[in-house]
Design a protein around this motif. Structure first.
Motif, PDB file in Angstrom:
ATOM      1  N   PRO A  59       0.835  -1.194   0.000  1.00 58.52           N
ATOM      2  CA  PRO A  59       0.000   0.000   0.000  1.00 58.52           C
ATOM      3  C   PRO A  59       0.879   1.257   0.000  1.00 58.52           C
ATOM      4  CG  PRO A  59       0.133  -0.852   2.227  1.00 58.52           C
ATOM      5  CD  PRO A  59       0.880  -1.821   1.339  1.00 58.52           C
ATOM      6  N   PRO A  60       0.340   2.386  -0.437  1.00 59.09           N
ATOM      7  CA  PRO A  60       1.145   3.609  -0.463  1.00 59.09           C
ATOM      8  C   PRO A  60       1.447   4.102   0.955  1.00 59.09           C
ATOM      9  CG  PRO A  60      -1.131   4.086  -1.044  1.00 59.09           C
ATOM     10  CD  PRO A  60      -1.018   2.597  -0.916  1.00 59.09           C
ATOM     11  N   MET A  61       2.751   4.218   1.258  1.00 55.02           N
ATOM     12  CA  MET A  61       3.179   4.643   2.588  1.00 55.02           C
ATOM     13  C   MET A  61       4.332   5.622   2.467  1.00 55.02           C
ATOM     14  SD  MET A  61       3.014   0.996   4.585  1.00 55.02           S
ATOM     15  CE  MET A  61       2.849   1.653   6.238  1.00 55.02           C
ATOM     16  N   LEU A  62       4.337   6.603   3.341  1.00 54.37           N
ATOM     17  CA  LEU A  62       5.401   7.594   3.440  1.00 54.37           C
ATOM     18  C   LEU A  62       6.000   7.548   4.835  1.00 54.37           C
ATOM     19  CD1 LEU A  62       3.636  10.748   1.915  1.00 54.37           C
ATOM     20  CD2 LEU A  62       5.561   9.516   0.909  1.00 54.37           C
ATOM     21  N   LEU A  63       7.214   8.100   4.954  1.00 54.66           N
ATOM     22  CA  LEU A  63       7.777   8.312   6.279  1.00 54.66           C
ATOM     23  C   LEU A  63       8.325   9.732   6.358  1.00 54.66           C
ATOM     24  CD1 LEU A  63      11.129   8.446   6.345  1.00 54.66           C
ATOM     25  CD2 LEU A  63      10.912   5.996   6.075  1.00 54.66           C
ATOM     26  N   VAL A  64       8.389  10.207   7.573  1.00 55.09           N
ATOM     27  CA  VAL A  64       8.993  11.505   7.858  1.00 55.09           C
ATOM     28  C   VAL A  64       9.790  11.340   9.147  1.00 55.09           C
ATOM     29  CG1 VAL A  64       6.969  12.384   9.111  1.00 55.09           C
ATOM     30  CG2 VAL A  64       8.558  13.981   8.063  1.00 55.09           C
ATOM     31  N   CYS A  65      10.958  11.984   9.216  1.00 52.03           N
ATOM     32  CA  CYS A  65      11.793  11.923  10.412  1.00 52.03           C
ATOM     33  C   CYS A  65      11.648  13.222  11.193  1.00 52.03           C
ATOM     34  CB  CYS A  65      13.256  11.704  10.026  1.00 52.03           C
ATOM     35  SG  CYS A  65      13.519  10.129   9.195  1.00 52.03           S
ATOM     36  N   VAL A  66      11.403  13.088  12.491  1.00 50.94           N
ATOM     37  CA  VAL A  66      11.137  14.232  13.365  1.00 50.94           C
ATOM     38  C   VAL A  66      12.042  14.123  14.592  1.00 50.94           C
ATOM     39  CG1 VAL A  66       9.357  15.405  14.715  1.00 50.94           C
ATOM     40  CG2 VAL A  66       8.733  14.261  12.581  1.00 50.94           C
ATOM     41  N   HIS A  67      12.632  15.235  14.991  1.00 54.61           N
ATOM     42  CA  HIS A  67      13.490  15.236  16.173  1.00 54.61           C
ATOM     43  C   HIS A  67      12.683  14.806  17.389  1.00 54.61           C
ATOM     44  CE1 HIS A  67      16.250  16.542  19.323  1.00 54.61           C
ATOM     45  NE2 HIS A  67      17.193  16.458  18.380  1.00 54.61           N
ATOM     46  N   GLU A  68      13.306  14.009  18.256  1.00 57.92           N
ATOM     47  CA  GLU A  68      12.601  13.445  19.408  1.00 57.92           C
ATOM     48  C   GLU A  68      12.082  14.492  20.384  1.00 57.92           C
ATOM     49  OE1 GLU A  68      15.351  10.938  21.505  1.00 57.92           O
ATOM     50  OE2 GLU A  68      16.739  12.585  21.900  1.00 57.92           O
ATOM     51  N   ASP A  69      12.669  15.686  20.396  1.00 59.81           N
ATOM     52  CA  ASP A  69      12.224  16.748  21.299  1.00 59.81           C
ATOM     53  C   ASP A  69      11.210  17.702  20.674  1.00 59.81           C
ATOM     54  OD1 ASP A  69      13.861  15.792  23.312  1.00 59.81           O
ATOM     55  OD2 ASP A  69      15.542  17.094  22.763  1.00 59.81           O
ATOM     56  N   ALA A  70      10.870  17.503  19.420  1.00 58.82           N
ATOM     57  CA  ALA A  70       9.950  18.415  18.730  1.00 58.82           C
ATOM     58  C   ALA A  70       8.530  18.283  19.285  1.00 58.82           C
ATOM     59  CB  ALA A  70       9.959  18.137  17.236  1.00 58.82           C
TER      60      ALA A  70
ATOM     61  N   THR B  70       1.002   4.553  11.038  1.00 60.50           N
ATOM     62  CA  THR B  70       1.001   3.100  11.248  1.00 60.50           C
ATOM     63  C   THR B  70       2.093   2.673  12.215  1.00 60.50           C
ATOM     64  OG1 THR B  70       2.409   2.731   9.321  1.00 60.50           O
ATOM     65  CG2 THR B  70       0.018   2.637   8.979  1.00 60.50           C
ATOM     66  N   ALA B  71       3.149   3.481  12.363  1.00 66.03           N
ATOM     67  CA  ALA B  71       4.235   3.131  13.279  1.00 66.03           C
ATOM     68  C   ALA B  71       5.083   4.370  13.551  1.00 66.03           C
ATOM     69  CB  ALA B  71       5.112   2.032  12.684  1.00 66.03           C
ATOM     70  N   VAL B  72       5.687   4.387  14.730  1.00 65.30           N
ATOM     71  CA  VAL B  72       6.683   5.395  15.087  1.00 65.30           C
ATOM     72  C   VAL B  72       7.869   4.629  15.654  1.00 65.30           C
ATOM     73  CG1 VAL B  72       7.209   7.404  16.511  1.00 65.30           C
ATOM     74  CG2 VAL B  72       4.896   7.119  15.585  1.00 65.30           C
ATOM     75  N   HIS B  73       9.025   4.797  15.010  1.00 68.17           N
ATOM     76  CA  HIS B  73      10.231   4.064  15.403  1.00 68.17           C
ATOM     77  C   HIS B  73      11.284   5.026  15.931  1.00 68.17           C
ATOM     78  CE1 HIS B  73       8.739   0.516  13.282  1.00 68.17           C
ATOM     79  NE2 HIS B  73       8.483   1.291  12.241  1.00 68.17           N
TER      80      HIS B  73
ATOM     81  N   ALA C 283      14.882   6.421  16.428  1.00 65.88           N
ATOM     82  CA  ALA C 283      16.080   6.286  15.593  1.00 65.88           C
ATOM     83  C   ALA C 283      17.072   7.369  16.010  1.00 65.88           C
ATOM     84  CB  ALA C 283      15.727   6.415  14.125  1.00 65.88           C
ATOM     85  N   GLY C 284      17.956   7.042  16.956  1.00 69.77           N
ATOM     86  CA  GLY C 284      18.905   8.036  17.454  1.00 69.77           C
ATOM     87  C   GLY C 284      18.168   9.172  18.126  1.00 69.77           C
ATOM     88  N   ASP C 285      18.468  10.408  17.720  1.00 71.61           N
ATOM     89  CA  ASP C 285      17.789  11.559  18.315  1.00 71.61           C
ATOM     90  C   ASP C 285      16.534  11.965  17.534  1.00 71.61           C
ATOM     91  OD1 ASP C 285      18.974  12.665  16.079  1.00 71.61           O
ATOM     92  OD2 ASP C 285      20.060  14.233  17.153  1.00 71.61           O
ATOM     93  N   HIS C 286      16.067  11.102  16.643  1.00 76.92           N
ATOM     94  CA  HIS C 286      14.858  11.348  15.863  1.00 76.92           C
ATOM     95  C   HIS C 286      13.884  10.186  16.030  1.00 76.92           C
ATOM     96  CE1 HIS C 286      17.012  14.630  14.054  1.00 76.92           C
ATOM     97  NE2 HIS C 286      15.987  14.908  13.259  1.00 76.92           N
ATOM     98  N   ALA C 287      12.694  10.383  15.523  1.00 76.87           N
ATOM     99  CA  ALA C 287      11.711   9.312  15.403  1.00 76.87           C
ATOM    100  C   ALA C 287      11.306   9.245  13.941  1.00 76.87           C
ATOM    101  CB  ALA C 287      10.484   9.592  16.266  1.00 76.87           C
ATOM    102  N   VAL C 288      11.149   8.036  13.449  1.00 80.13           N
ATOM    103  CA  VAL C 288      10.685   7.820  12.090  1.00 80.13           C
ATOM    104  C   VAL C 288       9.180   7.549  12.178  1.00 80.13           C
ATOM    105  CG1 VAL C 288      10.879   6.396  10.021  1.00 80.13           C
ATOM    106  CG2 VAL C 288      12.918   6.865  11.424  1.00 80.13           C
ATOM    107  N   VAL C 289       8.401   8.457  11.616  1.00 80.48           N
ATOM    108  CA  VAL C 289       6.942   8.336  11.632  1.00 80.48           C
ATOM    109  C   VAL C 289       6.519   7.784  10.278  1.00 80.48           C
ATOM    110  CG1 VAL C 289       4.756   9.550  11.916  1.00 80.48           C
ATOM    111  CG2 VAL C 289       6.790  10.319  13.188  1.00 80.48           C
ATOM    112  N   VAL C 290       5.898   6.615  10.285  1.00 78.60           N
ATOM    113  CA  VAL C 290       5.457   5.953   9.060  1.00 78.60           C
ATOM    114  C   VAL C 290       3.945   6.098   8.959  1.00 78.60           C
ATOM    115  CG1 VAL C 290       5.396   3.769   7.791  1.00 78.60           C
ATOM    116  CG2 VAL C 290       7.349   4.295   9.282  1.00 78.60           C
ATOM    117  N   GLY C 291       3.481   6.430   7.759  1.00 82.14           N
ATOM    118  CA  GLY C 291       2.051   6.603   7.588  1.00 82.14           C
ATOM    119  C   GLY C 291       1.518   6.002   6.301  1.00 82.14           C
TER     120      GLY C 291
END
Length: 154
Positions: free
Chosen positions: A31-42, A109-112, A114-122
């Motif tokens: 299925p069509p899915m994107l990810l975006v990386c966001v700093h863990e403190d944001a 669908t998931a938040v992983h 990853a170091g000082d960021h989180a990978v948000v998958v949607g």
């Protein structure tokens, strides 16, 4: 590395939240899915986890001021999008920027971590193009970030 510039956005607890991002990509076609990386403190990370949905608006070259504003640390949590023309996504209710080259609405669908960021998958649940982005000169050129500044492709 040169990277396209986008704005990730969500609506949570009655407030619009948005952040400039350069770390985003497709994860899957079907299925069509994107990810975006966001700093863990944001603050945005808390909002997107709480809302469970988000938008991604790909910025045109003329949107440097918007990208700069939404990348400013410590900007007020209230009224972040007051100076940015936007509309409400039909599927998720996430704010989507007018004039974006393309806009996507996603359901998380998931938040992983990853170091000082989180990978948000949607999962992509809506795709659109702003009518404001068609017909204006240069509107189809993407905004790119390279060596700590914004550029247009040319």
């Amino acid at each position: 590395m040169a990277a396209g510039v986008a704005v990730a956005s969500t609506r949570w607890r009655g407030l619009d939240h948005a952040i400039t991002v350069t770390s985003y990509t497709w994860v899957s076609r079907e299925p069509p899915m994107l990810l975006v990386c966001v700093h863990e403190d944001a603050r945005f990370l808390d909002a997107v986890e709480g809302a469970g949905t988000w938008g991604l608006s790909l910025l045109p070259a003329g949107a440097r001021a918007t990208a700069g504003w939404l990348a400013t640390p410590g900007r007020p949590a209230v009224g972040q999008l007051d100076r940015v023309p936007h509309r409400t996504g039909a599927v998720t209710g996430a704010p989507l920027l007018d004039g974006a080259l393309e806009s996507f609405e996603c359901r998380t669908t998931a938040v992983h971590p990853a170091g000082d960021h989180a990978v948000v998958v949607g999962l992509v649940v809506g795709i659109g193009r702003s009518t404001a982005s068609t017909g204006s000169a240069g509107a189809e050129e993407p905004l790119v970030r390279f060596r700590r500044s914004y550029h247009a492709l040319a």
